[in-house]
Write a protein that holds these residues in place. Structure first.
Motif, PDB file in Angstrom:
ATOM      1  N   LYS A  19      45.570  32.151  36.580  1.00  0.00           N
ATOM      2  CA  LYS A  19      46.686  32.455  37.482  1.00  0.00           C
ATOM      3  C   LYS A  19      46.365  33.678  38.329  1.00  0.00           C
ATOM      4  CE  LYS A  19      49.311  35.036  34.018  1.00  0.00           C
ATOM      5  NZ  LYS A  19      50.554  35.106  33.278  1.00  0.00           N
ATOM      6  N   THR A  20      47.090  33.796  39.433  1.00  0.00           N
ATOM      7  CA  THR A  20      46.926  34.902  40.369  1.00  0.00           C
ATOM      8  C   THR A  20      47.645  36.140  39.831  1.00  0.00           C
ATOM      9  OG1 THR A  20      46.875  33.358  42.222  1.00  0.00           O
ATOM     10  CG2 THR A  20      47.325  35.664  42.742  1.00  0.00           C
ATOM     11  N   LEU A  21      46.947  37.275  39.804  1.00  0.00           N
ATOM     12  CA  LEU A  21      47.574  38.531  39.387  1.00  0.00           C
ATOM     13  C   LEU A  21      48.056  39.328  40.588  1.00  0.00           C
ATOM     14  CD1 LEU A  21      45.190  39.793  36.580  1.00  0.00           C
ATOM     15  CD2 LEU A  21      47.384  38.636  36.360  1.00  0.00           C
ATOM     16  N   ILE A  22      47.245  39.377  41.629  1.00  0.00           N
ATOM     17  CA  ILE A  22      47.572  40.138  42.831  1.00  0.00           C
ATOM     18  C   ILE A  22      46.864  39.466  43.999  1.00  0.00           C
ATOM     19  CG2 ILE A  22      45.675  41.776  42.483  1.00  0.00           C
ATOM     20  CD1 ILE A  22      47.474  43.963  43.633  1.00  0.00           C
ATOM     21  N   TYR A  23      47.449  39.589  45.199  1.00  0.00           N
ATOM     22  CA  TYR A  23      46.828  38.946  46.355  1.00  0.00           C
ATOM     23  C   TYR A  23      47.024  39.784  47.617  1.00  0.00           C
ATOM     24  CZ  TYR A  23      51.461  37.479  47.892  1.00  0.00           C
ATOM     25  OH  TYR A  23      52.758  37.482  48.317  1.00  0.00           O
ATOM     26  N   HIS A  24      46.242  39.454  48.620  1.00  0.00           N
ATOM     27  CA  HIS A  24      46.298  40.120  49.930  1.00  0.00           C
ATOM     28  C   HIS A  24      45.905  39.079  50.986  1.00  0.00           C
ATOM     29  CE1 HIS A  24      45.731  43.153  53.039  1.00  0.00           C
ATOM     30  NE2 HIS A  24      44.591  42.555  53.326  1.00  0.00           N
ATOM     31  N   VAL A  25      46.601  39.093  52.127  1.00  0.00           N
ATOM     32  CA  VAL A  25      46.316  38.151  53.208  1.00  0.00           C
ATOM     33  C   VAL A  25      45.758  38.922  54.401  1.00  0.00           C
ATOM     34  CG1 VAL A  25      47.316  36.450  54.789  1.00  0.00           C
ATOM     35  CG2 VAL A  25      48.174  36.617  52.440  1.00  0.00           C
ATOM     36  N   SER A  26      44.666  38.413  54.973  1.00  0.00           N
ATOM     37  CA  SER A  26      44.093  39.022  56.178  1.00  0.00           C
ATOM     38  C   SER A  26      43.823  37.928  57.210  1.00  0.00           C
ATOM     39  CB  SER A  26      42.814  39.798  55.852  1.00  0.00           C
ATOM     40  OG  SER A  26      41.830  38.943  55.318  1.00  0.00           O
ATOM     41  N   LYS A  27      43.663  38.336  58.466  1.00  0.00           N
ATOM     42  CA  LYS A  27      43.432  37.396  59.562  1.00  0.00           C
ATOM     43  C   LYS A  27      42.074  37.649  60.186  1.00  0.00           C
ATOM     44  CE  LYS A  27      46.095  35.233  61.785  1.00  0.00           C
ATOM     45  NZ  LYS A  27      46.172  33.823  61.965  1.00  0.00           N
ATOM     46  N   HIS A  28      41.422  36.566  60.580  1.00  0.00           N
ATOM     47  CA  HIS A  28      40.139  36.608  61.278  1.00  0.00           C
ATOM     48  C   HIS A  28      40.209  35.572  62.394  1.00  0.00           C
ATOM     49  CE1 HIS A  28      38.091  39.065  58.226  1.00  0.00           C
ATOM     50  NE2 HIS A  28      38.926  38.459  57.400  1.00  0.00           N
ATOM     51  N   GLY A  29      40.775  35.961  63.525  1.00  0.00           N
ATOM     52  CA  GLY A  29      40.965  34.994  64.604  1.00  0.00           C
ATOM     53  C   GLY A  29      41.922  33.907  64.149  1.00  0.00           C
ATOM     54  N   GLY A  30      41.502  32.653  64.225  1.00  0.00           N
ATOM     55  CA  GLY A  30      42.345  31.539  63.800  1.00  0.00           C
ATOM     56  C   GLY A  30      42.274  31.243  62.317  1.00  0.00           C
ATOM     57  N   VAL A  31      41.544  32.073  61.577  1.00  0.00           N
ATOM     58  CA  VAL A  31      41.367  31.855  60.142  1.00  0.00           C
ATOM     59  C   VAL A  31      42.177  32.891  59.362  1.00  0.00           C
ATOM     60  CG1 VAL A  31      39.685  31.843  58.259  1.00  0.00           C
ATOM     61  CG2 VAL A  31      39.038  30.952  60.503  1.00  0.00           C
ATOM     62  N   THR A  32      42.860  32.433  58.346  1.00  0.00           N
ATOM     63  CA  THR A  32      43.568  33.328  57.427  1.00  0.00           C
ATOM     64  C   THR A  32      42.793  33.347  56.126  1.00  0.00           C
ATOM     65  OG1 THR A  32      45.701  32.820  58.434  1.00  0.00           O
ATOM     66  CG2 THR A  32      45.745  33.719  56.204  1.00  0.00           C
ATOM     67  N   VAL A  33      42.650  34.549  55.557  1.00  0.00           N
ATOM     68  CA  VAL A  33      41.950  34.678  54.281  1.00  0.00           C
ATOM     69  C   VAL A  33      42.928  35.212  53.237  1.00  0.00           C
ATOM     70  CG1 VAL A  33      40.065  35.817  53.051  1.00  0.00           C
ATOM     71  CG2 VAL A  33      39.728  35.066  55.409  1.00  0.00           C
ATOM     72  N   LEU A  34      43.040  34.492  52.143  1.00  0.00           N
ATOM     73  CA  LEU A  34      43.862  34.890  51.010  1.00  0.00           C
ATOM     74  C   LEU A  34      42.932  35.418  49.930  1.00  0.00           C
ATOM     75  CD1 LEU A  34      46.508  34.933  49.316  1.00  0.00           C
ATOM     76  CD2 LEU A  34      46.015  32.538  48.723  1.00  0.00           C
ATOM     77  N   TRP A  35      42.997  36.732  49.696  1.00  0.00           N
ATOM     78  CA  TRP A  35      42.213  37.359  48.624  1.00  0.00           C
ATOM     79  C   TRP A  35      43.070  37.401  47.371  1.00  0.00           C
ATOM     80  CZ3 TRP A  35      37.286  37.973  49.423  1.00  0.00           C
ATOM     81  CH2 TRP A  35      36.815  38.203  50.713  1.00  0.00           C
ATOM     82  N   SER A  36      42.515  37.024  46.241  1.00  0.00           N
ATOM     83  CA  SER A  36      43.266  37.028  44.982  1.00  0.00           C
ATOM     84  C   SER A  36      42.406  37.575  43.849  1.00  0.00           C
ATOM     85  CB  SER A  36      43.687  35.603  44.604  1.00  0.00           C
ATOM     86  OG  SER A  36      44.361  34.971  45.652  1.00  0.00           O
ATOM     87  N   VAL A  37      43.050  38.341  42.976  1.00  0.00           N
ATOM     88  CA  VAL A  37      42.420  38.658  41.693  1.00  0.00           C
ATOM     89  C   VAL A  37      43.019  37.669  40.706  1.00  0.00           C
ATOM     90  CG1 VAL A  37      42.164  40.334  39.827  1.00  0.00           C
ATOM     91  CG2 VAL A  37      42.075  41.096  42.209  1.00  0.00           C
ATOM     92  N   MET A  38      42.129  36.909  40.088  1.00  0.00           N
ATOM     93  CA  MET A  38      42.549  35.845  39.196  1.00  0.00           C
ATOM     94  C   MET A  38      42.340  36.244  37.733  1.00  0.00           C
ATOM     95  SD  MET A  38      43.473  33.701  41.501  1.00  0.00           S
ATOM     96  CE  MET A  38      43.858  32.300  40.457  1.00  0.00           C
ATOM     97  N   LEU A  39      43.307  35.888  36.911  1.00  0.00           N
ATOM     98  CA  LEU A  39      43.162  36.018  35.463  1.00  0.00           C
ATOM     99  C   LEU A  39      42.679  34.669  34.956  1.00  0.00           C
ATOM    100  CD1 LEU A  39      43.560  37.102  32.581  1.00  0.00           C
ATOM    101  CD2 LEU A  39      45.945  36.396  32.768  1.00  0.00           C
ATOM    102  N   PHE A  40      41.530  34.677  34.312  1.00  0.00           N
ATOM    103  CA  PHE A  40      40.971  33.474  33.686  1.00  0.00           C
ATOM    104  C   PHE A  40      41.008  33.738  32.192  1.00  0.00           C
ATOM    105  CE2 PHE A  40      37.469  30.643  32.405  1.00  0.00           C
ATOM    106  CZ  PHE A  40      37.898  29.478  33.010  1.00  0.00           C
ATOM    107  N   ASN A  41      41.995  33.187  31.529  1.00  0.00           N
ATOM    108  CA  ASN A  41      42.220  33.440  30.111  1.00  0.00           C
ATOM    109  C   ASN A  41      41.670  32.264  29.298  1.00  0.00           C
ATOM    110  OD1 ASN A  41      43.118  34.503  27.716  1.00  0.00           O
ATOM    111  ND2 ASN A  41      45.247  33.910  28.026  1.00  0.00           N
TER     112      ASN A  41
END
Length: 137
Positions: free
Chosen positions: A35-57
């Motif tokens: 599951k996702t613990l924390i996330y951040h969204v950034s833009k690169h022109g027409g591309v959106t990037v979703l950064w996530s720190v994932m918990l893999f239990n």
């Protein structure tokens, strides 16, 4: 170093719906949950990037591949609108994401370093941003 990504097509109508679904998504099996613990969204022109720190239990040992316990990693999800459909592709840190604006604190949260070269490029990106912003102000 551009890696070929496998694109998935979403059935949602807006980018916000897609992001909301991706961060709330939980993967479960008899061996692990993710599951996702924390996330951040950034833009690169027409591309959106979703950064996530994932918990893999890992719930129980799986052969000799995974030992039970909590593991954290960085996921980069690229989001684009292609021909009117919202599409996305995932890359983990291990796969050397094509972007380097991952928040620095994510590197600290995902302590297990899977790709030293990529992390160095992320640190370099942020150093350059600080220098650029100092010149502007």
């Amino acid at each position: 170093m551009m890696k070929k990504m496998k694109w998935m097509v979403s059935r949602v109508h807006t980018k916000s719906e897609l992001i909301d679904g991706l961060i709330k998504q939980t993967e479960l099996s008899e061996y692990y949950e993710e599951k996702t613990l924390i996330y951040h969204v950034s833009k690169h022109g027409g591309v959106t990037v979703l950064w996530s720190v994932m918990l893999f239990n890992v719930l129980k040992d799986y052969r000799d591949l995974l030992q039970a316990g909590k593991h954290y990693y960085i996921k980069c999800t690229t989001i684009e609108n292609k021909n009117g459909e919202w599409c996305y592709a995932h890359q983990s840190e291990f796969a050397f994401p094509n972007y380097f604006d991952c928040p620095l604190e994510f590197l600290l949260l995902a302590r297990y370093e899977m790709n030293h070269e990529w992390r160095e490029k992320v640190r370099h990106y942020h150093t350059q941003q600080k220098k650029h912003n100092a010149v502007i102000h």
